[in-house]
Design an enzyme around this catalytic site. Sequence first.
Site, PDB file in Angstrom:
ATOM      1  N   PHE A  35       0.765  -1.193  -0.017  1.00 41.03           N
ATOM      2  CA  PHE A  35      -0.062   0.124  -0.107  1.00 41.03           C
ATOM      3  C   PHE A  35       1.076   1.333  -0.078  1.00 41.03           C
ATOM      4  O   PHE A  35       1.925   1.436   0.978  1.00 41.03           O
ATOM      5  CB  PHE A  35      -0.915  -0.160   1.187  1.00 41.03           C
ATOM      6  CG  PHE A  35      -1.721   1.195   1.332  1.00 41.03           C
ATOM      7  CD1 PHE A  35      -2.860   1.206   0.804  1.00 41.03           C
ATOM      8  CD2 PHE A  35      -1.638   1.965   2.498  1.00 41.03           C
ATOM      9  CE1 PHE A  35      -3.925   2.605   1.107  1.00 41.03           C
ATOM     10  CE2 PHE A  35      -2.204   3.077   2.938  1.00 41.03           C
ATOM     11  CZ  PHE A  35      -3.491   3.212   2.177  1.00 41.03           C
ATOM     12  N   THR A  56       2.527   7.079   2.085  1.00 44.65           N
ATOM     13  CA  THR A  56       3.295   7.925   2.691  1.00 44.65           C
ATOM     14  C   THR A  56       4.372   8.508   1.799  1.00 44.65           C
ATOM     15  O   THR A  56       4.849   7.813   0.870  1.00 44.65           O
ATOM     16  CB  THR A  56       3.902   7.202   3.769  1.00 44.65           C
ATOM     17  OG1 THR A  56       3.074   6.740   4.963  1.00 44.65           O
ATOM     18  CG2 THR A  56       4.951   8.308   4.715  1.00 44.65           C
ATOM     19  N   ALA A  75       4.417  13.974   3.767  1.00 41.31           N
ATOM     20  CA  ALA A  75       3.250  13.578   3.855  1.00 41.31           C
ATOM     21  C   ALA A  75       3.257  12.292   4.677  1.00 41.31           C
ATOM     22  O   ALA A  75       2.996  11.313   4.286  1.00 41.31           O
ATOM     23  CB  ALA A  75       2.220  13.537   2.571  1.00 41.31           C
ATOM     24  N   ASP A 110      -8.867   2.652   8.435  1.00 48.57           N
ATOM     25  CA  ASP A 110      -9.774   2.012   9.528  1.00 48.57           C
ATOM     26  C   ASP A 110      -9.947   0.717   9.570  1.00 48.57           C
ATOM     27  O   ASP A 110      -9.991  -0.019  10.468  1.00 48.57           O
ATOM     28  CB  ASP A 110     -11.016   2.677   9.193  1.00 48.57           C
ATOM     29  CG  ASP A 110     -11.266   4.256   9.603  1.00 48.57           C
ATOM     30  OD1 ASP A 110     -10.488   4.895  10.145  1.00 48.57           O
ATOM     31  OD2 ASP A 110     -12.357   5.001   9.016  1.00 48.57           O
ATOM     32  N   GLY A 159      19.548  -7.481  32.998  1.00 48.53           N
ATOM     33  CA  GLY A 159      20.845  -7.486  32.098  1.00 48.53           C
ATOM     34  C   GLY A 159      20.634  -8.446  31.079  1.00 48.53           C
ATOM     35  O   GLY A 159      21.130  -8.120  30.002  1.00 48.53           O
ATOM     36  N   GLU A 193       0.910   3.221  10.317  1.00 50.49           N
ATOM     37  CA  GLU A 193      -0.620   2.937  10.117  1.00 50.49           C
ATOM     38  C   GLU A 193      -1.424   4.080  10.890  1.00 50.49           C
ATOM     39  O   GLU A 193      -2.508   3.888  11.183  1.00 50.49           O
ATOM     40  CB  GLU A 193      -1.344   1.706  10.222  1.00 50.49           C
ATOM     41  CG  GLU A 193      -0.774   0.613   9.395  1.00 50.49           C
ATOM     42  CD  GLU A 193      -1.791  -0.413   8.873  1.00 50.49           C
ATOM     43  OE1 GLU A 193      -2.733  -0.379   9.239  1.00 50.49           O
ATOM     44  OE2 GLU A 193      -1.513  -1.392   8.269  1.00 50.49           O
TER      45      GLU A 193
HETATM   46  N1  COS Z   1     -13.764   7.410   6.644  1.00 51.83           N
HETATM   47  C1  COS Z   1     -14.074   8.040   5.672  1.00 51.83           C
HETATM   48  N2  COS Z   1     -13.852   9.415   5.087  1.00 51.83           N
HETATM   49  C2  COS Z   1     -13.092   9.877   5.627  1.00 51.83           C
HETATM   50  C3  COS Z   1     -12.304   9.345   6.958  1.00 51.83           C
HETATM   51  C4  COS Z   1     -12.697   8.113   7.382  1.00 51.83           C
HETATM   52  N3  COS Z   1     -12.018   7.625   8.494  1.00 51.83           N
HETATM   53  N4  COS Z   1     -11.804  10.251   7.535  1.00 51.83           N
HETATM   54  C5  COS Z   1     -11.732  11.488   6.643  1.00 51.83           C
HETATM   55  N5  COS Z   1     -12.700  11.279   5.911  1.00 51.83           N
HETATM   56  C6  COS Z   1     -13.155  12.176   4.881  1.00 51.83           C
HETATM   57  C7  COS Z   1     -13.554  13.409   5.454  1.00 51.83           C
HETATM   58  O1  COS Z   1     -15.111  13.335   5.650  1.00 51.83           O
HETATM   59  C8  COS Z   1     -13.545  14.362   4.231  1.00 51.83           C
HETATM   60  O2  COS Z   1     -14.618  14.354   3.492  1.00 51.83           O
HETATM   61  P1  COS Z   1     -15.318  15.631   2.800  1.00 51.83           P
HETATM   62  O3  COS Z   1     -14.205  16.093   1.642  1.00 51.83           O
HETATM   63  O4  COS Z   1     -16.406  15.103   2.117  1.00 51.83           O
HETATM   64  O5  COS Z   1     -15.450  16.530   3.695  1.00 51.83           O
HETATM   65  C9  COS Z   1     -12.244  14.145   3.804  1.00 51.83           C
HETATM   66  O6  COS Z   1     -12.102  12.754   3.915  1.00 51.83           O
HETATM   67  C10 COS Z   1     -11.142  15.049   4.525  1.00 51.83           C
HETATM   68  O7  COS Z   1     -11.178  14.865   5.798  1.00 51.83           O
HETATM   69  P2  COS Z   1     -10.099  15.659   6.883  1.00 51.83           P
HETATM   70  O8  COS Z   1     -10.407  16.983   6.501  1.00 51.83           O
HETATM   71  O9  COS Z   1     -10.698  15.176   8.198  1.00 51.83           O
HETATM   72  O10 COS Z   1      -8.890  15.218   6.332  1.00 51.83           O
HETATM   73  P3  COS Z   1      -7.417  15.865   7.157  1.00 51.83           P
HETATM   74  O11 COS Z   1      -6.719  16.061   6.119  1.00 51.83           O
HETATM   75  O12 COS Z   1      -7.716  16.793   8.251  1.00 51.83           O
HETATM   76  O13 COS Z   1      -6.982  14.301   7.640  1.00 51.83           O
HETATM   77  C11 COS Z   1      -6.327  12.719   9.187  1.00 51.83           C
HETATM   78  C12 COS Z   1      -7.447  13.603   8.712  1.00 51.83           C
HETATM   79  C13 COS Z   1      -5.180  13.324   9.980  1.00 51.83           C
HETATM   80  C14 COS Z   1      -7.158  11.671  10.136  1.00 51.83           C
HETATM   81  C15 COS Z   1      -5.543  11.699   8.206  1.00 51.83           C
HETATM   82  O14 COS Z   1      -4.814  12.696   7.213  1.00 51.83           O
HETATM   83  C16 COS Z   1      -4.817  10.612   8.769  1.00 51.83           C
HETATM   84  O15 COS Z   1      -5.422   9.552   8.770  1.00 51.83           O
HETATM   85  N6  COS Z   1      -3.684  10.913   8.899  1.00 51.83           N
HETATM   86  C17 COS Z   1      -2.741   9.536   9.196  1.00 51.83           C
HETATM   87  C18 COS Z   1      -2.316   8.804   7.889  1.00 51.83           C
HETATM   88  C19 COS Z   1      -1.721   7.636   8.138  1.00 51.83           C
HETATM   89  O16 COS Z   1      -2.191   6.735   8.849  1.00 51.83           O
HETATM   90  N7  COS Z   1      -0.547   7.376   7.796  1.00 51.83           N
HETATM   91  C20 COS Z   1       0.233   6.271   7.836  1.00 51.83           C
HETATM   92  C21 COS Z   1       0.488   5.670   6.603  1.00 51.83           C
HETATM   93  S1  COS Z   1       0.247   3.871   6.236  1.00 51.83           S
HETATM   94  S2  COS Z   1       1.542   2.939   7.026  1.00 51.83           S
END
Ligand code: COS
Length: 383
Positions: A122, A125, A129, A239, A340, A363
Amino acid sequence: MDYFLSEEQQMIVDIARQITEERIIPNRAELDEKHEFPRDILNEMAQADLFGVPIPEEFGGFGGGCFDIVLALEQLGRGCIGVGTAFAASSLGIYPILISGSQEMKEKYLPSVASGEKFAAFGLTEANAGSDASGIQTTAVLDGDEWVLNGTKQWITNGGEAQIYTVVAITDRSKGPRGASMFVVEEGDPGFSCGPKEKKMGIRASSTTELIFKDCRIPKERLIGRQGTGFITVMKTLDSSRPGIAALGVGLAQGALDVAARYAKQRVQFGKPIMAFQAVQHMLADMAIGTEASRALVYQAAKHIDAHPKDMSKVSSMSKIFATDNAMKVTTDAVQVLAGYGYMSEYPTEKMMRDAKILQIYEGTNQIQRNVVGQELNKEYAK
Ligand code: COS
């Protein structure tokens, strides 16, 4: 504690436990030391049909849900979360196809992953970002019948080992998160390569590399779902997969507790096994309580996700935070019980403690997970 597993669920546990006992535990120190990808062990998992657990039966899988994959990952985590991560990352790699892919795309890619013939990865990253997932810079531009990808993904698990990569790229920068789309990139696609293996603190059996796209051309049918839905697919993917990371934490903590408790029974100081001292007993008791509580939360979160797939964010993040923070604490305490000896690589606890750290980071860091839980509470209490 008895979690009243069905016959099929117990079968998944038994198979994963057998591979852990016979193949992972005896080899984990060497895999760690040599930074070696556990291809033979993964092939055995494939023969035992473990890769098919999260894939529907119509595509050659077992048709299991989040709870079934959690059961498998807990057992693998007890042996080595480096091996467990290589396994989990293949599921992570196909979740975008499972969640948003067309029937044709599922038919094309899922059977070979279910059989373990191919591994998946997947790609989200990038250097700038990480937590801010929507800040990615990789682009995809449609040129005739092909998408042209440019950019670099960083720290991608199974990089260089997988044959199927699900990758998110910006298709319309003006639309923010709604301008991201997901694609399938295959090993050997023109303009696609993987960087060298990263050197890591822990989970050294797993491979971590960059994914490099230089005018990488792929057929237009490789778009997953609709254009602009990539960020939502990414969020749903994470999720779905975070309880699996939590399960690796439960297994790792259990493995560390097992080592520490057995050691405390046989290590004699001041004329008694150290298990006889309350100071040690209380540490072991807290390790056991934290681990059982993690297991109960992770199992229940996974069952909730299987029953209510539209309501998974909060429980998924809660399970990851609780079980992985516990794994860090328990592995650190296991080193302390062995003292130790625990610090030396002769015993597995120092590797367990090194390995545990990544669970709080990858994640989605546990700080970001707390944001997710907090935001969900904010919504709930506005009602
Ligand atoms: N399920 C479905 N939709 C989601 C969601 C979820 N869990 N989380 C956010 N969304 C949707 C929001 O509803 C929003 O939709 P609209 O455009 O219709 O409003 C859109 O996605 C953007 O959401 P949001 O504004 O909350 O996004 P952000 O840029 O603020 O980011 C976080 C939110 C921080 C939660 C996200 O960037 C994140 O999960 N970061 C961590 C990344 C990660 O896990 N990296 C590891 C990489 S894999 S090893």
